[in-house]
Design an enzyme around this catalytic site. Structure first.
Site, PDB file in Angstrom:
ATOM      1  N   HIS A  88       0.845  -1.203   0.000  1.00 50.45           N
ATOM      2  CA  HIS A  88       0.000   0.000   0.000  1.00 50.45           C
ATOM      3  C   HIS A  88       0.877   1.248   0.000  1.00 50.45           C
ATOM      4  O   HIS A  88       1.938   1.273   0.629  1.00 50.45           O
ATOM      5  CB  HIS A  88      -0.920  -0.004   1.227  1.00 50.45           C
ATOM      6  CG  HIS A  88      -1.959   1.062   1.146  1.00 50.45           C
ATOM      7  ND1 HIS A  88      -1.699   2.357   1.522  1.00 50.45           N
ATOM      8  CD2 HIS A  88      -3.228   1.045   0.680  1.00 50.45           C
ATOM      9  CE1 HIS A  88      -2.794   3.088   1.296  1.00 50.45           C
ATOM     10  NE2 HIS A  88      -3.727   2.308   0.791  1.00 50.45           N
ATOM     11  N   GLU A 158      -4.134   2.115  -7.380  1.00 41.59           N
ATOM     12  CA  GLU A 158      -4.525   3.234  -6.520  1.00 41.59           C
ATOM     13  C   GLU A 158      -3.619   4.429  -6.795  1.00 41.59           C
ATOM     14  O   GLU A 158      -2.511   4.512  -6.239  1.00 41.59           O
ATOM     15  CB  GLU A 158      -4.394   2.838  -5.041  1.00 41.59           C
ATOM     16  CG  GLU A 158      -5.262   1.695  -4.615  1.00 41.59           C
ATOM     17  CD  GLU A 158      -5.530   1.714  -3.104  1.00 41.59           C
ATOM     18  OE1 GLU A 158      -6.702   1.671  -2.731  1.00 41.59           O
ATOM     19  OE2 GLU A 158      -4.571   1.809  -2.331  1.00 41.59           O
TER      20      GLU A 158
HETATM   21  P1  PGA Z   1      -9.498   5.903   0.259  1.00 38.91           P
HETATM   22  O1  PGA Z   1      -8.271   4.899   0.437  1.00 38.91           O
HETATM   23  O2  PGA Z   1     -10.655   5.090  -0.250  1.00 38.91           O
HETATM   24  O3  PGA Z   1      -9.742   6.448   1.626  1.00 38.91           O
HETATM   25  O4  PGA Z   1      -9.085   6.951  -0.719  1.00 38.91           O
HETATM   26  C1  PGA Z   1      -8.050   3.846  -0.440  1.00 38.91           C
HETATM   27  C2  PGA Z   1      -6.847   3.084   0.018  1.00 38.91           C
HETATM   28  O5  PGA Z   1      -5.912   3.713   0.529  1.00 38.91           O
HETATM   29  O6  PGA Z   1      -6.792   1.850  -0.112  1.00 38.91           O
END
Ligand code: PGA
Length: 242
Positions: A88, A158
């Protein structure tokens, strides 16, 4: 199309009382088997007792031995926790997790037959400098280096500038980027088709449009997954899109 998954990355924002209230509500109302919750490890037993599908937010790259503060795949398995998020961006940034470390983690998790949600994404600067493709390709190649069995791995795309900001790439951008990620996987392992999820500011409003993007095989939801109301709405929309 296979059923889309919804993964809740619950991060570190809930306290004990929030967790108990959340579990109570979700236990009563969650009616979709494609959901995996990834709570703070500290609270795992409470979630386990309620029989949710569970994942860790991170895992260590050794499988035996003493590593204070870490969680090993062997330990996760002994608790029947079958999934883990790896790489992440918050860990890449705040904990200096490199592509090399991430590769070791993916390897050990895969060896232990865990389902891996591998996060990749570009920063705002990289995007502005038109480096998105190069960055994502490198993250994919380095994270998967030497790993043959990709059966239990999915990628969560992401964009870092989208996490927790309320900003979501346009439909066109997402279609393009997710296609590109799938192409890189096919290039990395001849013709291999991997599922790719989207994560970054997913909420009950933007999910309606996000599910129309057919390239997206599921969602990794951060902040919104910690609010039962909001998360249940998102899950409902995803369920209806299958
Ligand atoms: P968020 O985070 O939905 O709060 O933007 C997504 C993530 O970090 O996996």
């Amino acid at each position: 199309m296979a059923k889309r998954v919804v993964i809740g990355n619950m991060k570190t924002t809930m306290n004990y009382d929030d967790v108990i209230a959340y579990i109570d509500r979700m236990k009563k109302e969650l009616r979709y088997t494609g959901v995996i919750l990834c709570p703070t490890s500290l609270y795992m037993p409470y979630f386990k007792e309620a029989n949710f599908k569970l994942g860790l937010q991170n895992i260590f790259y050794e499988n035996t031995g003493s590593y204070t503060g870490e969680i090993l795949p062997s330990q996760a398995k002994s608790m029947k926790i079958k999934y883990t998020i790896i790489g992440h961006s918050e860990r890449r940034n705040y904990l200096n997790e490199s592509n090399t470390v991430i590769n070791k983690k993916v390897k050990t998790a895969v060896d232990n037959k865990m389902g891996v949600i591998l996060c990749i994404g570009e920063t705002k600067e990289e995007r502005t400098m038109m480096r998105t493709e190069e960055v994502l390709r490198k993250q994919i190649y380095m994270a998967l280096k030497g790993i043959d069995n990709l059966k239990n791995v999915v990628i969560a795309y992401e964009p870092i500038w989208s996490i927790g900001t309320g900003l979501v790439p346009s439909k066109r951008d997402l279609e393009k980027t997710i296609k590109m990620i799938k192409h890189y996987i096919k290039e990395y392992k001849e013709g291999y088709e991997m599922n790719v999820l989207y994560g970054g500011s997913v909420n009950s409003e933007n999910i309606e449009e996000l599910v129309t993007i057919k390239e997206i095989n599921g969602f990794l939801v951060g902040g919104a997954s910690t609010k039962a109301d909001e998360f249940l709405k998102i899950i409902d929309v995803v369920k209806g899109s299958n």
